[in-house]
Design a protein around this motif. Structure first.
Motif, mmCIF file in Angstrom:
data_model
loop_
_atom_site.group_PDB
_atom_site.id
_atom_site.type_symbol
_atom_site.label_atom_id
_atom_site.label_comp_id
_atom_site.label_asym_id
_atom_site.label_seq_id
_atom_site.Cartn_x
_atom_site.Cartn_y
_atom_site.Cartn_z
ATOM 1 N N GLY A 1 -32.013 32.150 0.914
ATOM 2 C CA GLY A 1 -31.319 30.907 1.244
ATOM 3 C C GLY A 1 -30.290 30.515 0.205
ATOM 4 O O GLY A 1 -29.228 29.984 0.534
ATOM 5 N N LEU A 2 -30.587 30.800 -1.061
ATOM 6 C CA LEU A 2 -29.667 30.429 -2.134
ATOM 7 C C LEU A 2 -28.386 31.268 -2.150
ATOM 8 O O LEU A 2 -27.340 30.784 -2.585
ATOM 9 N N ILE A 3 -28.472 32.516 -1.713
ATOM 10 C CA ILE A 3 -27.267 33.352 -1.718
ATOM 11 C C ILE A 3 -26.751 33.635 -0.310
ATOM 12 O O ILE A 3 -25.829 34.424 -0.137
ATOM 13 N N ALA A 4 -27.348 32.980 0.688
ATOM 14 C CA ALA A 4 -26.923 33.112 2.080
ATOM 15 C C ALA A 4 -26.929 34.566 2.532
ATOM 16 O O ALA A 4 -25.926 35.111 2.983
ATOM 17 N N LEU B 1 -11.393 27.418 0.957
ATOM 18 C CA LEU B 1 -12.462 28.355 1.309
ATOM 19 C C LEU B 1 -13.824 27.668 1.241
ATOM 20 O O LEU B 1 -14.682 27.856 2.109
ATOM 21 N N LYS B 2 -14.029 26.856 0.193
ATOM 22 C CA LYS B 2 -15.288 26.109 0.076
ATOM 23 C C LYS B 2 -15.455 25.162 1.264
ATOM 24 O O LYS B 2 -16.527 25.091 1.874
ATOM 25 N N LYS B 3 -14.390 24.440 1.591
ATOM 26 C CA LYS B 3 -14.441 23.465 2.687
ATOM 27 C C LYS B 3 -14.741 24.164 4.011
ATOM 28 O O LYS B 3 -15.597 23.721 4.780
ATOM 29 N N THR B 4 -14.066 25.260 4.275
ATOM 30 C CA THR B 4 -14.262 26.001 5.519
ATOM 31 C C THR B 4 -15.660 26.605 5.580
ATOM 32 O O THR B 4 -16.325 26.570 6.616
ATOM 33 N N THR B 5 -16.113 27.165 4.466
ATOM 34 C CA THR B 5 -17.442 27.775 4.423
ATOM 35 C C THR B 5 -18.521 26.719 4.618
ATOM 36 O O THR B 5 -19.482 26.931 5.368
ATOM 37 N N ASP B 6 -18.384 25.585 3.962
ATOM 38 C CA ASP B 6 -19.351 24.499 4.135
ATOM 39 C C ASP B 6 -19.389 24.038 5.592
ATOM 40 O O ASP B 6 -20.467 23.832 6.160
ATOM 41 N N ALA B 7 -18.225 23.894 6.209
ATOM 42 C CA ALA B 7 -18.144 23.414 7.583
ATOM 43 C C ALA B 7 -18.774 24.403 8.569
ATOM 44 O O ALA B 7 -19.380 24.002 9.559
ATOM 45 N N ASN C 1 -21.147 26.721 7.763
ATOM 46 C CA ASN C 1 -22.391 27.272 7.228
ATOM 47 C C ASN C 1 -23.467 27.450 8.295
ATOM 48 O O ASN C 1 -24.108 28.489 8.370
ATOM 49 N N ALA C 2 -23.664 26.454 9.129
ATOM 50 C CA ALA C 2 -24.736 26.503 10.126
ATOM 51 C C ALA C 2 -24.503 27.589 11.173
ATOM 52 O O ALA C 2 -25.438 28.000 11.866
ATOM 53 N N LEU C 3 -23.290 28.067 11.297
ATOM 54 C CA LEU C 3 -22.973 29.101 12.279
ATOM 55 C C LEU C 3 -23.333 30.499 11.791
ATOM 56 O O LEU C 3 -23.352 31.450 12.568
ATOM 57 N N SER C 4 -23.625 30.630 10.517
ATOM 58 C CA SER C 4 -23.926 31.925 9.914
ATOM 59 C C SER C 4 -25.312 32.409 10.314
ATOM 60 O O SER C 4 -26.215 31.612 10.545
ATOM 61 N N ALA D 1 -28.782 27.658 2.035
ATOM 62 C CA ALA D 1 -29.784 26.594 2.087
ATOM 63 C C ALA D 1 -29.159 25.259 1.721
ATOM 64 O O ALA D 1 -28.298 25.183 0.838
ATOM 65 N N ALA D 2 -29.587 24.204 2.399
ATOM 66 C CA ALA D 2 -29.029 22.870 2.155
ATOM 67 C C ALA D 2 -29.179 22.459 0.699
ATOM 68 O O ALA D 2 -28.274 21.870 0.115
ATOM 69 N N ALA D 3 -30.312 22.777 0.086
ATOM 70 C CA ALA D 3 -30.523 22.423 -1.326
ATOM 71 C C ALA D 3 -29.506 23.109 -2.212
ATOM 72 O O ALA D 3 -29.056 22.551 -3.208
ATOM 73 N N THR D 4 -29.114 24.315 -1.824
ATOM 74 C CA THR D 4 -28.131 25.053 -2.608
ATOM 75 C C THR D 4 -26.784 24.356 -2.558
ATOM 76 O O THR D 4 -26.070 24.297 -3.545
ATOM 77 N N GLN D 5 -26.440 23.831 -1.394
ATOM 78 C CA GLN D 5 -25.169 23.123 -1.283
ATOM 79 C C GLN D 5 -25.114 21.958 -2.257
ATOM 80 O O GLN D 5 -24.095 21.719 -2.892
ATOM 81 N N ASP D 6 -26.239 21.242 -2.400
ATOM 82 C CA ASP D 6 -26.288 20.139 -3.365
ATOM 83 C C ASP D 6 -26.133 20.658 -4.790
ATOM 84 O O ASP D 6 -25.438 20.069 -5.613
ATOM 85 N N GLN D 7 -26.783 21.797 -5.096
ATOM 86 C CA GLN D 7 -26.684 22.374 -6.433
ATOM 87 C C GLN D 7 -25.254 22.823 -6.718
ATOM 88 O O GLN D 7 -24.756 22.674 -7.820
#
Length: 164
Positions: free
Chosen positions: A57-60, A133-139, A141-144, A149-155
């Protein structure tokens, strides 16, 4: 629209270029390491005792493929696995001394090659591309198939992983 203007094609090509540069730098230094192995070792170092499912989850990265990556790293003596005291089905991961040494040797090379991956851009454009790239990847993410992992996004927002 030709494929040469399609985001998917361009992202795939940039990934090919990124991997080629990474592998070239590792080969020049006689370091046997892939980008996924680098991400794996880095994340284990930042989170000693982490279980394989959490690492995925941390490295997708999908769990099944990551299990094979861990198998190869363990066979090389870079990672050790122990049974979790909390869940006997889970394996906790630690870097060995050899894993730490390899990561110490690879990290400066990986950091040095990053600007080269975006060498056609000015420093300002590089920052803009990274932000986009960060913005697009974050947007997306759920499609991957292996979402971060959500916790990783916060980190990541706290920038812990870029300093590691």
């Amino acid at each position: 629209m030709t494929i040469y203007a399609m985001p998917g094609h361009l992202i795939r090509r940039l990934n090919q270029i990124s991997v080629a540069l990474f592998m070239d730098r590792m080969a020049q230094a006689d370091i046997k390491l892939t980008p996924v192995q680098f991400a794996t070792l880095t994340t284990i170092r930042l989170n000693p005792g982490l279980d394989q499912a959490s690492l995925a989850g941390l490295i997708a990265y999908d769990r099944a493929t990551l299990g094979k990556v861990i198998d190869r790293l363990a066979a090389r003596g870079l990672v050790c696995r122990t049974i979790s005291v909390h869940d006997r089905r889970a394996r906790c991961l630690q870097l060995t001394n050899a894993g730490n040494e390899l990561l110490d040797a690879a990290r400066p090379l990986v950091e040095a090659v990053q600007p080269e991956m975006l060498s056609g851009l000015s420093p300002t454009e590089q920052e803009q591309l990274i932000a986009l790239l960060k913005k697009t990847t974050d947007a997306g993410n759920a499609l991957s198939r292996a979402p971060l992992a959500a916790a990783t996004q916060d980190q990541l927002k706290s920038d812990q992983y870029s300093r590691g």
